[in-house]
Design an enzyme around this catalytic site. Structure first.
Site, mmCIF file in Angstrom:
data_model
loop_
_atom_site.group_PDB
_atom_site.id
_atom_site.type_symbol
_atom_site.label_atom_id
_atom_site.label_comp_id
_atom_site.label_asym_id
_atom_site.label_seq_id
_atom_site.Cartn_x
_atom_site.Cartn_y
_atom_site.Cartn_z
ATOM 1 C CE LYS A 35 -0.477 -0.248 5.013
ATOM 2 N NZ LYS A 35 -1.246 0.231 6.122
ATOM 3 C CG HIS A 162 -3.526 -4.413 12.115
ATOM 4 N ND1 HIS A 162 -2.462 -5.026 11.489
ATOM 5 C CD2 HIS A 162 -3.173 -3.100 12.218
ATOM 6 C CE1 HIS A 162 -1.518 -4.125 11.228
ATOM 7 N NE2 HIS A 162 -1.919 -2.956 11.664
ATOM 8 N NE ARG A 218 -2.579 -8.077 7.739
ATOM 9 C CZ ARG A 218 -3.239 -8.379 8.854
ATOM 10 N NH1 ARG A 218 -3.980 -9.477 8.910
ATOM 11 N NH2 ARG A 218 -3.188 -7.579 9.903
ATOM 12 C CB CYS A 310 12.950 26.285 1.134
ATOM 13 S SG CYS A 310 14.157 27.390 1.891
ATOM 14 C CG MET A 311 7.524 23.826 -1.627
ATOM 15 S SD MET A 311 6.291 24.757 -2.559
ATOM 16 C CE MET A 311 5.308 25.471 -1.271
ATOM 17 C CG ASP A 312 10.445 24.203 -4.408
ATOM 18 O OD1 ASP A 312 9.638 23.265 -4.387
ATOM 19 O OD2 ASP A 312 10.120 25.404 -4.483
HETATM 20 C C1 PLP Z 1 -3.862 -4.389 8.143
HETATM 21 C C2 PLP Z 1 -2.366 -4.251 7.994
HETATM 22 N N1 PLP Z 1 -1.618 -5.357 7.884
HETATM 23 C C3 PLP Z 1 -0.286 -5.283 7.745
HETATM 24 C C4 PLP Z 1 0.378 -4.079 7.722
HETATM 25 C C5 PLP Z 1 1.886 -4.038 7.592
HETATM 26 O O1 PLP Z 1 2.454 -3.539 8.764
HETATM 27 P P1 PLP Z 1 4.056 -3.353 8.926
HETATM 28 O O2 PLP Z 1 4.429 -2.358 7.898
HETATM 29 O O3 PLP Z 1 4.224 -2.847 10.302
HETATM 30 O O4 PLP Z 1 4.667 -4.684 8.689
HETATM 31 C C6 PLP Z 1 -0.364 -2.904 7.856
HETATM 32 C C7 PLP Z 1 0.341 -1.621 7.858
HETATM 33 O O5 PLP Z 1 0.038 -0.677 8.494
HETATM 34 C C8 PLP Z 1 -1.778 -2.990 7.984
HETATM 35 O O6 PLP Z 1 -2.524 -1.890 8.119
#
Ligand code: PLP
Length: 381
Positions: A35, A162, A218, A310-312
């Site tokens: 993500k 989670h 995950r 600064c910004m840039d």
């Molecule tokens: C639902 C869920 N699973 C897994 C992860 C991965 O977590 P991490 O980057 O701490 O391994 C996240 C990240 O925030 C998450 O929101």
């Protein structure tokens, strides 16, 4: 090519994924969490490298993040990790994503869209075991699972939670959460539903809590080479930082004692100085909180930021760097010579975490990919 860019080492991603697979063990699959554009590293190349290195699932925050992945030809399972608005269900169905659900009404919305398109969509039921962000309570699992099981165009394939503090030195709360998850599993069994994947572990749980590994893990941050416990563990030799943020000196000037540098005149030269200007700023994600605090690397030396970012543009004091020139390489995050500035170092100065530093590196910063090479199996951890 803009001189300010991020070099992404895909062989580091591969090595970190291999490590995650090894920790997960033979019976546990690995979902690479990609993500936020793979935590700023670029979702498509990172996903491809992760899948080649042994991950079998990808995790995104919102269905829109899966569009470039499917467009790039990635056919693996992709789970949308959070609940969606009902009108995002179209995209979930069109891209054949797995969807997290926290209430039966979302399952029903996905079911309606899937039925209209003649598809069946896989759902993962999220249980709130103590994070108090999203999810149903363990006691609700039986009734919600029964309702979802009655729908024809979705199937419940996952039960997930989670962990709120898997990185804590004391595992007590994470264990409490896992006990509540076991209660959720009993609710599922009472509903007569069997799922193929139960999952709970982020990077920290994968590393520290073997009992959280279940059927699928995950990991996110560890795949990018940062330790979930932050800076004190940045030397963990088996995690390989995948990102190097670099630029070059664009201008050099002499600043006389008593002159100020940058907005707000927060830095006044205590003596005559040589100051270099870098073409990078907070619009690139290089945080303004680094003003008068951060360092960069030039010729393997740590050089302080002077005045406000600064910004840039950002100014640094190069008085101590011999024969310094315009065009010289500057490393903002990463290694140069024997010195290293980690994402955790930069985060700590800004009162945040490596995650935020990495995913705030903006779209104006080109990503350049170093090719992935097959990672040798890591030894020990
Ligand atoms: C639902 C869920 N699973 C897994 C992860 C991965 O977590 P991490 O980057 O701490 O391994 C996240 C990240 O925030 C998450 O929101």
């Amino acid at each position: 090519m803009r001189p300010t860019h991020a070099e992404i080492d895909l062989s580091a991603v591969s090595a970190n994924v291999s490590l995650a697979c090894r920790l997960a063990g033979r019976d546990t699959q690995v979902m690479a969490v990609v993500k936020a554009d793979a935590y700023g590293h670029g979702a498509v190349p990172v996903s491809k490298a992760a899948l080649e290195a042994g991950a079998t699932w990808l995790g995104v925050a919102v269905p829109e993040e899966a569009v470039p992945l499917r467009a790039a030809g990635i056919t693996s399972r992709i789970l949308v990790l959070g609940p969606i608005a009902p009108d995002q269900a179209d995209l979930v169905v069109a891209l054949d994503l797995d969807q997290t659900v926290c209430d039966p009404s979302l399952a029903e919305a996905v079911d309606r869209v899937a039925r209209a398109r003649g598809r069946v969509i896989s759902l993962h039921l999220k249980v709130d075991t103590g994070m108090h962000r999203v999810g149903i309570r363990p006691q609700q699992v039986q009734s919600v699972a029964e309702r979802i099981a009655a729908l024809r165009s979705v199937r419940l394939v996952g039960l997930m939670t989670h962990l709120a503090a898997a990185e804590a030195e004391d595992p007590a709360f994470a264990r409490e959460q896992l006990a509540r998850f076991a209660e959720a599993e009993r609710g599922l069994a009472a509903a007569g539903v069997r799922v193929s994947v139960r999952h709970a572990a982020n990077s920290a749980a994968l590393i520290f809590l073997p009992e959280a590994r279940l059927d699928l893990v995950r990991p996110g941050i560890m795949l990018y080479g940062c330790h979930p416990r932050g800076r004190q563990r940045h030397i963990e030799p088996l995690l390989k930082p995948a990102l190097r943020l670099r630029t070059v000196i664009s201008h050099i000037q002499q600043v006389a004692r008593g002159d100020s540098v940058s907005y707000g005149r927060t830095f006044v030269a205590p003596r005559d100085l040589c100051v270099a200007t870098l073409p990078v700023g907070y619009a690139d994600g290089y945080g303004r909180l680094l003003s008068n605090q951060g360092h960069v690397l030039i010729r393997g030396l740590r050089v302080p930021i002077v005045g406000r970012v600064c910004m840039d543009m950002t100014m640094v004091d190069v008085t101590g760097v011999p024969d310094v020139r315009v065009g010289e390489e500057v490393v903002l995050i990463g290694r140069q010579g024997a010195e290293e500035i980690t994402a955790d170092d930069v985060a700590e100065l800004q009162g945040t975490i490596s995650y935020e530093v990495l995913c705030r590196i903006g779209p104006r910063v080109p990503r350049i990919y170093l090719p992935s090479s097959p990672a040798p199996p890591p030894e020990g951890f």
